[in-house]
Design a protein around this motif. Structure first.
Motif, PDB file in Angstrom:
ATOM      1  N   ARG A 203       4.907  24.831 127.565  1.00 53.11           N
ATOM      2  CA  ARG A 203       5.063  23.460 127.045  1.00 53.11           C
ATOM      3  C   ARG A 203       5.470  23.465 125.580  1.00 53.11           C
ATOM      4  N   LEU A 204       4.993  24.463 124.837  1.00 50.91           N
ATOM      5  CA  LEU A 204       5.249  24.529 123.394  1.00 50.91           C
ATOM      6  C   LEU A 204       6.463  25.386 123.045  1.00 50.91           C
ATOM      7  N   ASP A 205       7.247  25.754 124.051  1.00 51.65           N
ATOM      8  CA  ASP A 205       8.453  26.545 123.776  1.00 51.65           C
ATOM      9  C   ASP A 205       9.332  25.839 122.741  1.00 51.65           C
ATOM     10  N   ASP A 206       9.780  26.609 121.750  1.00 50.80           N
ATOM     11  CA  ASP A 206      10.663  26.122 120.682  1.00 50.80           C
ATOM     12  C   ASP A 206      10.024  25.043 119.810  1.00 50.80           C
ATOM     13  N   SER A 207       8.702  24.972 119.790  1.00 46.98           N
ATOM     14  CA  SER A 207       8.028  24.021 118.891  1.00 46.98           C
ATOM     15  C   SER A 207       7.660  24.671 117.555  1.00 46.98           C
ATOM     16  N   TYR A 208       8.152  25.894 117.315  1.00 47.45           N
ATOM     17  CA  TYR A 208       7.778  26.622 116.108  1.00 47.45           C
ATOM     18  C   TYR A 208       8.084  25.876 114.804  1.00 47.45           C
ATOM     19  N   PRO A 209       9.079  24.953 114.727  1.00 43.85           N
ATOM     20  CA  PRO A 209       9.264  24.240 113.455  1.00 43.85           C
ATOM     21  C   PRO A 209       8.020  23.485 113.002  1.00 43.85           C
ATOM     22  N   ASN A 210       7.115  23.161 113.932  1.00 40.96           N
ATOM     23  CA  ASN A 210       5.879  22.467 113.563  1.00 40.96           C
ATOM     24  C   ASN A 210       5.016  23.288 112.614  1.00 40.96           C
ATOM     25  N   TYR A 211       5.217  24.608 112.614  1.00 42.50           N
ATOM     26  CA  TYR A 211       4.343  25.456 111.798  1.00 42.50           C
ATOM     27  C   TYR A 211       4.713  25.424 110.319  1.00 42.50           C
ATOM     28  N   ARG A 212       5.713  24.623 109.958  1.00 40.23           N
ATOM     29  CA  ARG A 212       5.930  24.314 108.548  1.00 40.23           C
ATOM     30  C   ARG A 212       4.726  23.575 107.966  1.00 40.23           C
ATOM     31  N   GLU A 213       3.933  22.951 108.859  1.00 42.39           N
ATOM     32  CA  GLU A 213       2.774  22.177 108.432  1.00 42.39           C
ATOM     33  C   GLU A 213       1.558  23.056 108.140  1.00 42.39           C
ATOM     34  N   VAL A 214       1.637  24.352 108.430  1.00 42.40           N
ATOM     35  CA  VAL A 214       0.500  25.251 108.208  1.00 42.40           C
ATOM     36  C   VAL A 214       0.400  25.581 106.722  1.00 42.40           C
ATOM     37  N   SER A 215      -0.709  25.217 106.103  1.00 43.69           N
ATOM     38  CA  SER A 215      -0.897  25.498 104.673  1.00 43.69           C
ATOM     39  C   SER A 215      -1.578  26.843 104.442  1.00 43.69           C
ATOM     40  N   ALA A 216      -2.133  27.442 105.465  1.00 47.24           N
ATOM     41  CA  ALA A 216      -2.855  28.711 105.330  1.00 47.24           C
ATOM     42  C   ALA A 216      -1.909  29.856 105.003  1.00 47.24           C
ATOM     43  N   ASP A 217      -2.438  30.843 104.310  1.00 41.89           N
ATOM     44  CA  ASP A 217      -1.748  32.111 104.127  1.00 41.89           C
ATOM     45  C   ASP A 217      -1.838  32.865 105.450  1.00 41.89           C
ATOM     46  N   VAL A 218      -0.715  33.461 105.921  1.00 39.29           N
ATOM     47  CA  VAL A 218      -0.665  34.028 107.271  1.00 39.29           C
ATOM     48  C   VAL A 218      -0.250  35.492 107.231  1.00 39.29           C
ATOM     49  N   LEU A 219      -0.972  36.314 107.976  1.00 36.25           N
ATOM     50  CA  LEU A 219      -0.600  37.697 108.245  1.00 36.25           C
ATOM     51  C   LEU A 219      -0.192  37.798 109.703  1.00 36.25           C
ATOM     52  N   LEU A 220       1.067  38.182 109.963  1.00 27.69           N
ATOM     53  CA  LEU A 220       1.572  38.377 111.319  1.00 27.69           C
ATOM     54  C   LEU A 220       1.568  39.866 111.626  1.00 27.69           C
ATOM     55  N   MET A 221       0.893  40.254 112.702  1.00 31.21           N
ATOM     56  CA  MET A 221       0.774  41.656 113.068  1.00 31.21           C
ATOM     57  C   MET A 221       1.366  41.899 114.452  1.00 31.21           C
TER      58      MET A 221
END
Length: 276
Positions: A203-221
């Motif tokens: 359902r959330l496929d290609d919804s990644y632009p929404n993560y511009r709203e994330v204010s947290a510092d993120v580590l992607l592993m």
């Protein structure tokens, strides 16, 4: 010394009980398990983190000690559950693995109180690269009482290329050997929930632009031996849209790196990220 673990509960807004396992001392961090996982799969990770943090491993819905997914289950339900546990613990750090990483991202864009996110191969689908064509045959096999065939269908469709080359009967035989006793019982318990959770990924496929709203510092592993086709494109898009993100790859680990043998290495990276 083996850290003591305490089981506590929080009530989600819809009244569902959400259990979480607490160990360690220090700043609070939540661990959000992936699909077909529960808190027990992250015991080694929690123990490694517990030397610096108070670790709360969430038993998501449909896991022992927590309530059912319930009608109308969605990623929003998971975010409400996470918010309830965060309110109970005061945790401002979150670690999420696979589907748990997707839950963590969705929660963080709604909740600026989450200060740091550590995500291991979050279940983010870009341009349909996380396949969903397995869900209909999986549903039929579950309805027919054929859990190993359903499990094999899922593994072949969503796993690395090597898994996709196997015929279903062979994959089912491999899984029968690999999963026995309590481990098999847990997987069978979660097969229905696994379907509903992955429906949310689709359902959330290609919804990644929404993560511009994330204010947290993120580590992607990510694991260097993961071999999952959706991971690299998801990381490319996430690093484009997240306001603050860095990437760490573990050459010797696969998608299940945070569990068991890879737990210490992942915990070391998470600890360095959170305490810097």
């Amino acid at each position: 010394m083996i850290a003591t673990t305490t089981v506590r509960t929080a009530n989600s807004p819809d009244g569902t009980t959400i259990s979480y396992h607490t160990t360690g001392t220090g700043p609070d961090i939540l661990i959000i398990p992936g699909a077909l996982n529960d808190a027990g799969d992250y015991t080694a990770l929690a123990t490694a983190l517990a030397t610096h943090f108070t670790v709360h491993t969430v038993q998501r819905r449909a896991r022992t000690g927590s309530g059912p997914q319930g009608p109308g289950y969605s990623i929003e339900t998971e975010c409400a559950d996470l918010a309830a546990v965060r309110a109970a613990t005061g945790a401002r750090y979150v670690f999420g693995h696979s589907y748990g990483g997707l839950v963590a991202l969705e929660a963080a864009r709604r909740d600026p109180g989450i200060a740091k996110l550590a995500l291991y191969e979050p279940g983010v689908s870009v341009q349909g690269l996380f396949p969903m064509d397995w869900t209909a045959p999986y549903r039929r096999l579950l309805d027919q009482g054929r859990p190993f065939d359903a499990f094999a269908t899922f593994a072949m469709s969503t796993g690395p290329a090597a898994a996709r080359r196997n015929p279903r009967w062979l994959m089912a035989a491999i899984l029968r050997l690999a999963f026995r006793g309590a481990k098999r019982a847990k997987i069978f318990q979660l097969l229905e929930a696994n379907l509903h959770e992955h429906e949310q990924v689709g359902r959330l496929d290609d919804s990644y632009p929404n993560y511009r709203e994330v204010s947290a510092d993120v580590l992607l592993m990510a694991g260097g031996k993961s071999g999952l086709p959706h991971v690299a494109p998801a990381f490319d898009r996430l690093t484009e849209v997240l306001p603050s993100a860095r990437v760490r790859t573990f050459p010797k680990l696969d998608h299940f790196g945070p569990e068991h043998k890879g737990a210490a290495e992942v915990a070391e990276a998470v600890t360095a990220f959170l305490l810097r």
